[in-house]
Design a protein around this motif. Structure first.
Motif, PDB file in Angstrom:
ATOM      1  N   LEU A 174      15.451 -39.771  -9.895  1.00  0.00           N
ATOM      2  CA  LEU A 174      15.218 -38.682  -8.953  1.00  0.00           C
ATOM      3  C   LEU A 174      14.899 -37.368  -9.652  1.00  0.00           C
ATOM      4  N   LEU A 175      15.576 -37.088 -10.769  1.00  0.00           N
ATOM      5  CA  LEU A 175      15.303 -35.850 -11.484  1.00  0.00           C
ATOM      6  C   LEU A 175      13.910 -35.855 -12.104  1.00  0.00           C
ATOM      7  N   ASN A 177      11.380 -37.528 -11.088  1.00  0.00           N
ATOM      8  CA  ASN A 177      10.423 -37.413  -9.987  1.00  0.00           C
ATOM      9  C   ASN A 177      10.278 -35.961  -9.526  1.00  0.00           C
ATOM     10  N   TYR A 178      11.416 -35.260  -9.456  1.00  0.00           N
ATOM     11  CA  TYR A 178      11.393 -33.855  -9.028  1.00  0.00           C
ATOM     12  C   TYR A 178      10.623 -32.997 -10.022  1.00  0.00           C
ATOM     13  N   TYR A 179      10.932 -33.170 -11.319  1.00  0.00           N
ATOM     14  CA  TYR A 179      10.256 -32.359 -12.334  1.00  0.00           C
ATOM     15  C   TYR A 179       8.771 -32.691 -12.414  1.00  0.00           C
ATOM     16  N   THR A 182       7.128 -30.936  -9.421  1.00  0.00           N
ATOM     17  CA  THR A 182       7.067 -29.475  -9.570  1.00  0.00           C
ATOM     18  C   THR A 182       6.391 -29.048 -10.871  1.00  0.00           C
ATOM     19  N   THR A 188      16.827 -34.551 -18.640  1.00  0.00           N
ATOM     20  CA  THR A 188      17.590 -35.006 -17.465  1.00  0.00           C
ATOM     21  C   THR A 188      18.919 -35.666 -17.836  1.00  0.00           C
TER      22      THR A 188
END
Length: 224
Positions: A174-175, A177-179, A182, A188
């Motif tokens: 999830l991290l 994917n977020y980075y 963005t 992570t």
């Protein structure tokens, strides 16, 4: 009879804890969920030796969700643990129990540790009849329900009394994917000390990190 199990993050910490606990708990990240440190094979061997010299037990975490790539490695690791004379392992994946059942030389006493799924005496007793020496009770079971559950148990239950509690686990990164979304480049791992907060609640700080098992999110406050 109450026994104290302590998770250790170094060999030196294990030496300090062994005089006051019954069992030390450790492992390596490939097969274990959310340990404070991933020990080398030689360190694991040393920890078992230290525990036995102190007249105590050593327990290794093999409680990960063993996806196919990790299941291929399980037999070799069980053989290693058997060779260093580990006392107990924690298991959450029925596939690991199946592997142990196929070869006598891989059979190790185990504690059933399927995290949030372990919530009833009937379920714990089922795994006891399959060979489990005990079970780790889900962190979410309230004390009043424990008092009802305990007299029905045929094997011991382990209860968290101190430390951090994981409230979410996902195999997905999830991290990352977020980075990626963005367009940021950030680490992570748990060493980054990342936190997430609820919208408009700045006082909430949920620890979050990624490893080979996916993403882990912890409760706002450690249990004490």
């Amino acid at each position: 009879m109450i026994e104290i199990i302590a998770t250790v993050e170094s060999v030196e910490q294990a030496k300090a804890l062994l005089p006051v606990v019954d069992t030390i708990y450790f492992g390596e990240e490939t097969f274990a969920l959310r340990l404070p440190h991933s020990f080398t094979r030689e360190e694991q061997r040393e920890l078992v030796k230290l525990a036995h010299q102190a007249g105590k037990k050593a327990m290794v975490a093999t409680n990960a969700l063993m996806h196919p790539e990790k299941m291929k490695l399980v037999q070799e690791y069980l053989a290693f643990l058997k060779e260093i004379e580990i006392d107990l392992i924690t298991v959450g994946e029925p596939g690991v129990i199946y592997v142990m059942g196929q070869k006598e030389e891989l059979q190790i006493p185990f504690i059933y540790a399927a995290e949030t799924l372990v919530t009833s005496a009937r379920q714990i007793n089922f795994w006891g009849r399959k060979g489990a020496q005990g079970a780790v009770l889900a962190r979410e079971v309230p004390f009043e329900e424990m008092k009802v559950l305990a007299p029905q148990l045929e094997i011991p239950a382990e209860v968290l009394v101190y430390g951090a509690t994981c409230i979410h686990h996902s195999k997905r990164p999830l991290l990352d994917n977020y980075y990626n979304f963005t367009k940021q480049e950030e680490g992570t791992s748990k060493h980054r000390n990342l936190f997430i907060s609820e919208p408009k609640k700045d006082e909430t700080h949920y620890s979050i990190f990624e490893d080979s098992h996916g993403t882990h999110i912890y409760a706002n406050n450690d249990l004490s």
